[in-house]
Design a protein around this motif. Structure first.
Motif, PDB file in Angstrom:
ATOM      1  N   ASP A  32     -20.198   6.381  46.871  1.00 32.66           N
ATOM      2  CA  ASP A  32     -20.193   7.809  47.188  1.00 32.66           C
ATOM      3  C   ASP A  32     -19.268   8.044  48.372  1.00 32.66           C
ATOM      4  O   ASP A  32     -18.937   7.130  49.120  1.00 32.66           O
ATOM      5  N   TYR A  37     -22.498  -0.475  40.747  1.00 34.94           N
ATOM      6  CA  TYR A  37     -22.709   0.965  40.830  1.00 34.94           C
ATOM      7  C   TYR A  37     -21.585   1.615  41.632  1.00 34.94           C
ATOM      8  O   TYR A  37     -21.227   1.156  42.714  1.00 34.94           O
ATOM      9  N   ALA A  38     -21.036   2.708  41.120  1.00 35.31           N
ATOM     10  CA  ALA A  38     -19.979   3.433  41.825  1.00 35.31           C
ATOM     11  C   ALA A  38     -20.496   3.959  43.164  1.00 35.31           C
ATOM     12  O   ALA A  38     -21.667   4.334  43.299  1.00 35.31           O
ATOM     13  N   ARG A  64     -24.628   5.194  38.706  1.00 33.58           N
ATOM     14  CA  ARG A  64     -23.435   5.479  37.908  1.00 33.58           C
ATOM     15  C   ARG A  64     -22.654   4.170  37.817  1.00 33.58           C
ATOM     16  O   ARG A  64     -22.043   3.718  38.780  1.00 33.58           O
ATOM     17  N   ARG A  65     -22.693   3.545  36.658  1.00 30.64           N
ATOM     18  CA  ARG A  65     -22.068   2.231  36.508  1.00 30.64           C
ATOM     19  C   ARG A  65     -20.556   2.364  36.346  1.00 30.64           C
ATOM     20  O   ARG A  65     -20.057   3.383  35.872  1.00 30.64           O
ATOM     21  N   HIS A  66     -19.850   1.319  36.776  1.00 32.72           N
ATOM     22  CA  HIS A  66     -18.394   1.355  36.709  1.00 32.72           C
ATOM     23  C   HIS A  66     -17.846  -0.061  36.635  1.00 32.72           C
ATOM     24  O   HIS A  66     -18.577  -1.037  36.794  1.00 32.72           O
ATOM     25  N   ASP A  76     -12.734  10.420  43.768  1.00 32.41           N
ATOM     26  CA  ASP A  76     -13.787   9.822  42.948  1.00 32.41           C
ATOM     27  C   ASP A  76     -13.738   8.305  43.134  1.00 32.41           C
ATOM     28  O   ASP A  76     -12.781   7.661  42.716  1.00 32.41           O
ATOM     29  N   SER A 114     -15.252   5.982  41.645  1.00 38.85           N
ATOM     30  CA  SER A 114     -15.518   5.158  40.464  1.00 38.85           C
ATOM     31  C   SER A 114     -14.393   4.144  40.296  1.00 38.85           C
ATOM     32  O   SER A 114     -13.209   4.492  40.358  1.00 38.85           O
ATOM     33  N   GLY A 115     -14.753   2.914  40.053  1.00 44.09           N
ATOM     34  CA  GLY A 115     -13.767   1.848  39.891  1.00 44.09           C
ATOM     35  C   GLY A 115     -13.353   1.194  41.187  1.00 44.09           C
ATOM     36  O   GLY A 115     -12.666   0.164  41.172  1.00 44.09           O
TER      37      GLY A 115
END
Length: 207
Positions: free
Chosen positions: A114, A111-112, A49-51, A120, A122-123
């Protein structure tokens, strides 16, 4: 100054240049042990999951990390557990800092990450420091390494120091990164140190 005196002082100033700041690395250079160097394998980019990095977030391992433990073996086990038990893409963190302040690459920063909790990531550029800081204090080498990595990330991704925080700042259901490490986040220690490092790198005084 006449020519004779200039010749006399030249070796002195040359020596100062060699011994001084002229040959120091930039203020945000960080040596990082690559995944292949600790025995890991790259993640599958098809599952990633790209970010884009907008925040810098600090975690702790949450378990005791005894002196003499091989960080490379720990990382290999963490990678296996992350993939086989959790079903994650890879190690959840992008950078891991050991007891000696050495920094290791984890998940590809593109990649985001976990998390076991509800926020979340992401970022978020995720930094993990080994140890359980509910029980022990971070040592000086670890604190210095956290500043180094945060400054590197802040400069590279243009993250404002106001977006330097910890796991518990984004999720109230966790104590991560532990009370003894969180105190440095809460006091503004990391933000102040990173701001000073960035100002040093830019050749300006911090405000």
């Amino acid at each position: 100054m006449n020519l004779a005196r200039a010749r006399l002082f030249t070796p002195f100033f040359f020596a100062l240049a060699i011994a001084g700041c002229a040959l120091k690395p930039t203020a945000v250079d960080v040596p990082v042990v690559a995944v292949t160097d600790w025995g890991g394998t790259p993640a599958d980019p098809a599952r990633a999951r790209r970010h884009s990095i907008t925040h810098i977030t600090l975690h702790h391992q949450g378990e005791p990390f005894k002196a003499g433990t091989d960080p490379r073996q720990y990382l290999r086990k963490l990678q296996t557990w992350s993939r086989n038990t959790k079903g994650w893409l890879d190690i959840p963190y992008h950078y891991i800092i050991d007891l000696e302040g050495k920094t290791y690459a984890g998940r590809d920063i593109a990649y985001a990450g976990d998390t076991n909790t509800e926020y979340d990531p992401s970022g978020h550029a995720l930094i993990e420091v080994v140890g359980n800081f509910e029980e022990v204090e971070p040592n000086a080498a670890q604190l210095a390494a956290v500043v180094d990595v945060m400054a590197m990330l802040a400069k590279k991704y243009k993250v404002p120091v106001e977006r330097i925080a910890s796991h518990r700042d984004h999720d109230s259901k966790t104590v991560c990164p532990g009370a003894n490490l969180y105190s440095y986040v809460q006091s503004g220690y990391f933000r102040e140190k990173v701001a000073a490092r960035l100002a040093q790198s830019a050749g300006t005084a911090p405000h």
